[in-house]
Scaffold this active site. Structure first.
Site, PDB file in Angstrom:
ATOM      1  N   VAL A 130      21.290  69.178  20.855  1.00  0.00           N
ATOM      2  CA  VAL A 130      20.627  70.304  21.338  1.00  0.00           C
ATOM      3  C   VAL A 130      19.436  69.881  22.440  1.00  0.00           C
ATOM      4  O   VAL A 130      18.715  68.858  21.832  1.00  0.00           O
ATOM      5  CB  VAL A 130      19.923  70.820  19.995  1.00  0.00           C
ATOM      6  CG1 VAL A 130      19.173  72.092  20.356  1.00  0.00           C
ATOM      7  CG2 VAL A 130      20.907  71.269  19.066  1.00  0.00           C
ATOM      8  N   ASP A 180      26.639  75.909   5.811  1.00  0.00           N
ATOM      9  CA  ASP A 180      25.985  74.793   6.302  1.00  0.00           C
ATOM     10  C   ASP A 180      24.545  74.660   6.199  1.00  0.00           C
ATOM     11  O   ASP A 180      23.929  74.048   7.175  1.00  0.00           O
ATOM     12  CB  ASP A 180      26.459  74.360   8.038  1.00  0.00           C
ATOM     13  CG  ASP A 180      26.157  72.790   8.240  1.00  0.00           C
ATOM     14  OD1 ASP A 180      26.296  72.216   7.078  1.00  0.00           O
ATOM     15  OD2 ASP A 180      26.239  72.566   9.232  1.00  0.00           O
TER      16      ASP A 180
END
Length: 274
Positions: A12, A122
Site C-alpha cells: 500500500v 480478516d
C-alpha cells in the site's frame, strides 16, 4: 509514492490524485499470468460491489483497475495509520479508548453483517485504521476473501490465520461470528501489547501448525488479571472468544454490552492514542 504498508497480498502506497490533489491509499496486489482476463474482470466487478458502501466506519473505495499483472485499489487515506502501527509505538492502548474503538468497529460490522450480509474474514489490528480527526474505519473486507480465493493466493499464511476462529481453521461452515472471534483476539493484543497465544510452545519458535492446534485444542485466551481491566471488558472479550460459534453473540447484541456503553463518547484522536 510513499510506502505505507506491506502484507501477504501486496503493498500500500500513499499517492496524490492530481486532478483534485487528494491523498489516497493505493493497494497493489499481483495477479498470476495464468488467471483469465474474464476472471480478472469479474474480480474487479466484485470488488467494486463490495466496496460500494455507505458506512462512515468503512474506508471509502474510489476505484479498481487491472494493469500489467496487478490489481490496483484506490482507497481513502487514513493519516494516523493502523492500530498495529500505533501499538508498536505506544505499547498498549487504554481500555477506555478501546471501548470507543470497539463501538466504531461494531458499527462497521453491523453494516456488513446485517445490511450487506458480508463477512469481513480478516479482522486484525492492521486492518483497523484511524485518522487524526478521530475516525476509526475498517479496511480490506472482501479483498482478502475475493482475491485470495479467486486468485488461489496463499490463504494459509500465518499472517492470515492468526486471528482466525476455530471453526474456520477446521474448514467448517462459518458465519459472521467468525469476525466476532477475530475482534476478541485483536482486543487482547491491543490491550496487553502482545498476541494472546504464547510466542513459543516448547522453547522453540511458534510454528504454523502448533498455532493452529493451540487455537483449536486449548481454552480460549482471556485478558490477564494483573492489568486491572474492568469486569465489563473481561466479559466482552470472553463472549467474543466463545469457541462455540453458535454461542457467540451477534453484533447487535454486543452493541448493547456494558463495555460498549462505558466510554462511548471517548475521543479516538491522536492525543488519546499517543
Amino acid at each position: 509514492m510513499a510506502l505505507i504498508g506491506r502484507g501477504g497480498q501486496g503493498v500500500v502506497r500513499k499517492v496524490r490524485y492530481v486532478p483534485t490533489q487528494q491523498f489516497m491509499a493505493l493497494k497493489t496486489v499481483p495477479i498470476a499470468d495464468s488467471v483469465a482476463d474474464g476472471v480478472k474482470s469479474e474480480i474487479l466487478m466484485e470488488l467494486t460491489a463490495l466496496y460500494n458502501c455507505a458506512s462512515p466506519h468503512i474506508v471509502k473505495f474510489y476505484g479498481a483497475s487491472h494493469l500489467r499483472g496487478r490489481i490496483q485499489l484506490a482507497m481513502e487515506y487514513m493519516n494516523a495509520g493502523s492500530l498495529a502501527e500505533i501499538l508498536s509505538t505506544v505499547g498498549r492502548i487504554p481500555e477506555d479508548v478501546l471501548s470507543a474503538i470497539t463501538l466504531r468497529v461494531l458499527k462497521a460490522f453491523h453494516y456488513l453483517h446485517v445490511d450487506r450480509r458480508i463477512i469481513h474474514r480478516d479482522i486484525k489490528p492492521s486492518n483497523i485504521l484511524v485518522n487524526t480527526a478521530g475516525e476509526v474505519k475498517i479496511c480490506d473486507f472482501g479483498v482478502s476473501g475475493q482475491l485470495a480465493n479467486t486468485l488461489a493466493m496463499a490463504q494459509t499464511r500465518v499472517g492470515t490465520v492468526t486471528y482466525m476462529s476455530p471453526e474456520r481453521i477446521r474448514s467448517q461452515p462459518h458465519s459472521a461470528s467468525a469476525d466476532i472471534w477475530s475482534l476478541g483476539i485483536t482486543l487482547i493484543e491491543l490491550a496487553t501489547g502482545r498476541f494472546p497465544y504464547p510466542p513459543d510452545v516448547t522453547n522453540s519458535p511458534l510454528q504454523f501448525w502448533s498455532l493452529l492446534r493451540l487455537v483449536v485444542n486449548t481454552d480460549s485466551p482471556t485478558l490477564p488479571e494483573h492489568f486491572g481491566f474492568s469486569p465489563e471488558f473481561h466479559s466482552f472479550v470472553a463472549l467474543c472468544l466463545d469457541k462455540d460459534m453458535e454461542a457467540r453473540p451477534s453484533v447487535t447484541e454486543l452493541l448493547w454490552h456494558p463495555f460498549i456503553c462505558l466510554d462511548a463518547n471517548v475521543s479516538v484522536d491522536q492525543e488519546a492514542l499517543l
